[in-house]
Design an enzyme around this catalytic site. Structure first.
Site, mmCIF file in Angstrom:
data_model
loop_
_atom_site.group_PDB
_atom_site.id
_atom_site.type_symbol
_atom_site.label_atom_id
_atom_site.label_comp_id
_atom_site.label_asym_id
_atom_site.label_seq_id
_atom_site.Cartn_x
_atom_site.Cartn_y
_atom_site.Cartn_z
ATOM 1 N N TYR A 35 0.832 -1.208 0.000
ATOM 2 C CA TYR A 35 0.000 0.000 0.000
ATOM 3 C C TYR A 35 0.867 1.259 0.000
ATOM 4 C CZ TYR A 35 -3.748 3.215 1.377
ATOM 5 O OH TYR A 35 -4.649 4.246 1.417
ATOM 6 N N ASN B 241 -6.080 9.820 8.345
ATOM 7 C CA ASN B 241 -7.156 8.990 8.901
ATOM 8 C C ASN B 241 -8.509 9.684 8.802
ATOM 9 O OD1 ASN B 241 -4.545 8.152 10.204
ATOM 10 N ND2 ASN B 241 -5.878 6.542 11.002
ATOM 11 N N ARG C 96 -9.876 -1.002 10.790
ATOM 12 C CA ARG C 96 -9.376 0.321 11.184
ATOM 13 C C ARG C 96 -9.748 0.599 12.638
ATOM 14 N NH1 ARG C 96 -10.538 4.253 5.971
ATOM 15 N NH2 ARG C 96 -10.283 2.649 4.368
ATOM 16 N N VAL D 69 -11.066 3.118 14.345
ATOM 17 C CA VAL D 69 -12.374 3.669 14.727
ATOM 18 C C VAL D 69 -13.457 2.612 14.603
ATOM 19 C CG1 VAL D 69 -14.167 5.341 14.127
ATOM 20 C CG2 VAL D 69 -11.776 6.066 14.197
ATOM 21 N N SER D 70 -13.508 1.916 13.468
ATOM 22 C CA SER D 70 -14.535 0.892 13.287
ATOM 23 C C SER D 70 -14.325 -0.278 14.253
ATOM 24 C CB SER D 70 -14.553 0.401 11.838
ATOM 25 O OG SER D 70 -13.262 0.047 11.405
ATOM 26 N N ASN D 71 -13.069 -0.669 14.461
ATOM 27 C CA ASN D 71 -12.780 -1.741 15.424
ATOM 28 C C ASN D 71 -13.316 -1.406 16.808
ATOM 29 O OD1 ASN D 71 -11.530 -3.608 13.818
ATOM 30 N ND2 ASN D 71 -9.485 -3.312 14.642
ATOM 31 N N GLY E 133 -0.797 2.069 23.482
ATOM 32 C CA GLY E 133 -1.869 3.026 23.245
ATOM 33 C C GLY E 133 -1.419 4.470 23.207
ATOM 34 N N ASP F 17 3.971 -0.261 12.327
ATOM 35 C CA ASP F 17 2.872 0.623 12.715
ATOM 36 C C ASP F 17 3.450 1.969 13.141
ATOM 37 O OD1 ASP F 17 -0.072 0.774 13.259
ATOM 38 O OD2 ASP F 17 0.657 1.328 15.243
ATOM 39 N N PRO F 18 3.030 3.078 12.527
ATOM 40 C CA PRO F 18 3.623 4.376 12.847
ATOM 41 C C PRO F 18 3.356 4.786 14.286
ATOM 42 C CG PRO F 18 2.386 4.486 10.788
ATOM 43 C CD PRO F 18 2.048 3.176 11.433
#
Length: 321
Positions: free
Chosen positions: A151, A180, A192, A194-196, A213, A279-280
């Site tokens: 991607y 995002n 993603r 938010v949906s998760n 986190g 993961d950034p």
């Protein structure tokens, strides 16, 4: 040759049955234009465009952008590509093909028609950034051989193609780097954050945070994002981009989880899992260019946007029963 006989534009939106694409089409139709929605329905869904089929100015075409397309249009928005890790890592070779071959095919079409074309690029071109916040002049820190590379590098190559067509053929291009984005019509299983989080909260499960986190993101409501795309496309040919479109209000993933717990009224607990590779740690746009060139900045607050998004996912859960 682009049509010259009508002030109403005929506009092609690739990936038009997707989350952002369907909202963009709504705005284009509301503006009086004709829209061809192109989608192979790999991640897009007909549910996102069901409300449009009775509109005489709307046309759906099932097609994969990795194959050539011959239509007559005045503008092209190229949004076709799976955009969540779950979806773009499912078939990484096809993801790269969608970004690269798709860009080549759409640029070829725009060249033939001599029409304006916009590329929906991504903040992922910055990789795991060493500069914060990220401005358009930053070249990024991307792993070219990792699980996200299909991607990240696909989108970077698409940008290269757009600017080479601009320099070599004089094509009028626009490149938007989308950060995002969230809102109604997000796929409930796209992986993603938010949906998760919303789906976990609404179904009474614990909310899973990857890592500690403390990694940060910034979340732009879809209506604001679409407004930015429209303003970029409307600018004269001197404004090519790339232009960052996103919300500069930075928040940790842990803080986002608490916002979603509050928005859903859930009693979910927070649990932690291993952080995915590459993961950034930080992701936040510098939108100074968008402010000056487009007179654009996000208007919808996170809490207001989450309220609308939660309502959407409640309805999704009812339809799944």
């Amino acid at each position: 040759m682009a049509r010259l006989y009508d002030s109403r534009k005929r506009i092609l939106v690739t990936g038009g049955a997707g989350f952002i694409g369907s909202h963009l089409i709504d705005r284009l139709l509301a503006g009086g234009h004709e829209v061809i929605c192109l989608d192979n329905l790999f991640t897009g869904t007909k549910r996102n465009i069901d409300h449009l089929h009775d509109n005489p100015r709307f046309e759906f075409m099932r097609h994969d952008v990795t194959f050539p397309l011959y239509v007559e249009v005045d503008e092209i928005y190229n949004l076709a590509c799976p955009a969540s890790p779950v979806h773009y890592q499912y078939d990484p070779v096809q993801t790269t093909k969608t970004s690269v071959h798709g860009a080549i095919n759409m640029l070829g079409l725009a060249k033939r028609l001599r029409c304006k074309i916009l590329q929906a690029s991504t903040s992922e071109v910055y990789g795991d950034p060493t500069v914060h916040p990220q401005a358009e002049r930053y070249w990024g820190n991307v792993n070219p051989i990792g699980p996200r590379s299909c991607y990240d590098e696909g989108k970077r190559c698409a940008e290269t193609l757009f600017f080479d067509y601009h320099r070599q053929h004089g094509l009028e291009i626009k490149v938007a780097r989308i950060f995002n984005t969230y809102g109604p019509r997000m796929h409930h299983a796209d992986g993603r954050v938010v949906s998760n989080f919303i789906m976990q909260a609404l179904t009474g499960r614990d909310i899973t945070i990857y890592g500690d986190g403390q990694q940060t993101r910034s979340f732009c409501y879809v209506d604001d994002l679409v407004e930015g795309l429209l303003r970029l496309m409307a600018k004269d040919k001197d404004v090519t981009g790339p232009v960052n479109l996103g919300n500069p209000s930075e928040i940790t993933i842990a803080q986002l989880a608490m916002h979603i717990v509050e928005a859903t009224g859930a009693s979910s607990k927070i649990i932690h899992a291993k952080l995915p590779r590459d993961d950034p740690s930080q992701r936040c746009p510098d939108i100074a260019l968008a402010k000056t060139a487009l007179d654009w900045e996000p208007l919808v607050t996170l809490d207001a946007g989450l309220k609308k998004t939660v309502t959407h996912f409640r309805n999704v859960l009812k339809s799944l029963k």
